[in-house]
Scaffold this active site. Structure first.
Site, PDB file in Angstrom:
ATOM      1  N   LYS A  85      11.349   4.286  -3.574  1.00  0.00           N
ATOM      2  CA  LYS A  85       9.930   3.963  -3.397  1.00  0.00           C
ATOM      3  C   LYS A  85       9.739   2.706  -2.550  1.00  0.00           C
ATOM      4  O   LYS A  85       8.655   2.473  -2.020  1.00  0.00           O
ATOM      5  CB  LYS A  85       9.239   3.781  -4.748  1.00  0.00           C
TER       6      LYS A  85
ATOM      7  N   HIS B 162       4.841   5.201  -3.439  1.00  0.00           N
ATOM      8  CA  HIS B 162       4.804   5.980  -4.679  1.00  0.00           C
ATOM      9  C   HIS B 162       3.916   7.205  -4.479  1.00  0.00           C
ATOM     10  O   HIS B 162       2.705   7.090  -4.314  1.00  0.00           O
ATOM     11  CB  HIS B 162       4.260   5.100  -5.797  1.00  0.00           C
TER      12      HIS B 162
END
Length: 418
Positions: free
Chosen positions: A339, A344
């Site tokens: 991430k 995300h």
């Protein structure tokens, strides 16, 4: 059904549309190179928002895969899912015919459906009246349509479902698909996660919850898991899809096998709407269940693809969870948060991270955690900072945790004939 009847399940195809590349090869190289997909938001005018950055998919045209008329009747989250699924099927050289279609299913998770369609259609409703709303409002919006449209465009007529467990949705989808093949309900499953959440309302909502980074002046450095100055996650979009196949069927057709999926752990914190339970108890139990499901031991784990969101609560509690689940072996395990590069993807994150974990096992190379200049003293494990690492990886875990207390861990191992 006893364990004697359970099938072995392998990964034979991968598909990915992500902020760092619109194919599996581009995505994987982007991760290994430590390339950030984060930049200023271009999807809408974000000038009035506290957060003005996101990890957007670039240069993506669904018409490279789909008929233009079909593409116009689908939302972006469904575009990502269908196109990544077509990639995975092509990668596996897997043919869906009338003969095997009832044995091929789809489970694709997402967290939000199409908020973009809701926002734009609400504006039309308010300004032009109810008669001007699109007849495609509902089928374009509802969360299950990614799975439904994937079946329509691939011909898969077996089990079909959609997991909607917030940021654990993509991982849940892979786990549920694994169970369906393992228990003999399907011969192959198309599975993963998708999301297209970069809209004015969602960015405003997550900002109001103080969940997003506001490091607008340096977007590529904004997603910084496990650092003491992390200030929130960066929203991303895209899809990651795996084709899971029963081992004997895969062998019978000479399929390429990336890895074997061997464990699935799922728990709930039952604690708070958005915060993880202190100490990472629920997340630790999910990892323990995945390892137990695999019939393996904690000291056999080489790598963990962390949930690693770059939020204060997640990164600390995930670190504590890993220590609780693995004991002293936690300090021997390589851990990274992809991430840090992709942002995300909410419900899509478990999909692209499962793809990354499978590739790590297949290639014996671990993607880095970028922006990890100085780790938080409380996050004291090996997070593979800055640069990828060549290392043999025989067993790996991918973690995904979601609002509502959802915890999912998937275990993948190097495929070995036995």
């Amino acid at each position: 059904m006893t364990n004697l009847h359970l099938k072995r399940v392998v990964v034979t195809g991968l598909g990915a549309i992500t902020p760092v590349g619109n194919s599996v090869a581009e995505y994987w190289q982007g991760l290994l190179q430590g390339r950030s997909g984060v930049g200023p938001i271009t999807a809408f005018d974000a000038s009035k928002h506290d957060c003005r950055i996101a990890a957007e998919v670039k240069d993506f045209d669904p018409c490279d895969y789909l008929d233009r008329k079909d593409a116009k009747r689908m939302d972006r989250f469904a575009h990502f899912a269908v196109c990544a699924s077509l990639q995975a099927i092509a990668d596996a050289k897997f043919t869906i015919s009338e003969l095997n279609a009832p044995l091929v299913g789809v489970v694709i998770g997402n967290g939000c459906g199409s908020i973009h369609v809701l926002e734009t259609q609400q504006e039309i409703y308010l300004t032009k009246g109810p008669d001007r709303c699109s007849p495609f409002l509902i089928p374009m919006f509802i969360a299950n349509m990614a799975a439904g449209l994937t079946a329509i465009h691939t011909g898969a007529k077996g089990p079909n479902s959609c997991t909607v467990t917030a940021c654990a949705a993509g991982a849940n989808a892979v786990g549920e698909a694994f169970r369906l093949v393992q228990q003999g309900y399907a011969q192959a499953m198309i599975c993963g996660g998708t999301e297209a959440p970069i809209t004015p309302l969602l960015v405003a909502g997550f900002s109001a919850a103080k969940a997003l980074s506001t490091r607008n002046a340096e977007p590529t450095r904004a997603s910084r898991p496990f650092t003491p100055d992390r200030d929130g996650f960066v929203m991303g979009e895209g899809a990651g899809i795996l084709l899971l196949e029963e081992l004997e069927h895969a062998k019978s057709r000479g399929a390429k096998i990336y890895a074997e999926i061997v464990g699935y752990g799922m728990t709930c914190d039952a604690y708070h709407m958005t915060s993880p339970i202190p100490g990472g108890i629920g997340a630790a139990r999910a990892m323990e269940l995945a390892i137990k499901d695999a019939g393996l031991f904690t000291d056999q784990i080489n790598y963990i693809n962390a949930h690693g969101t770059s939020t204060s609560a997640n990164d600390l509690n995930e670190t504590l969870a890993i220590k609780k689940a693995l004991g002293k072996h936690a300090y021997n395990v390589s851990i990274s948060s992809t991430k840090s590069m992709t942002g995300h993807l909410l419900g899509g994150s478990g999909g692209i991270e499962a793809v990354a974990t499978v590739l790590t096992v297949a290639n014996d190379e671990i993607p880095p955690t970028i922006n990890l200049d100085s780790p938080d003293p409380e996050c004291d494990l090996d997070y593979v900072p800055h640069h990828s690492r060549k290392q043999q990886v025989d067993l790996a875990i991918s973690n995904s945790f979601g609002f509502g207390g959802h915890n999912v861990s998937l275990a993948f191992k190097k495929f070995v004939e036995s």
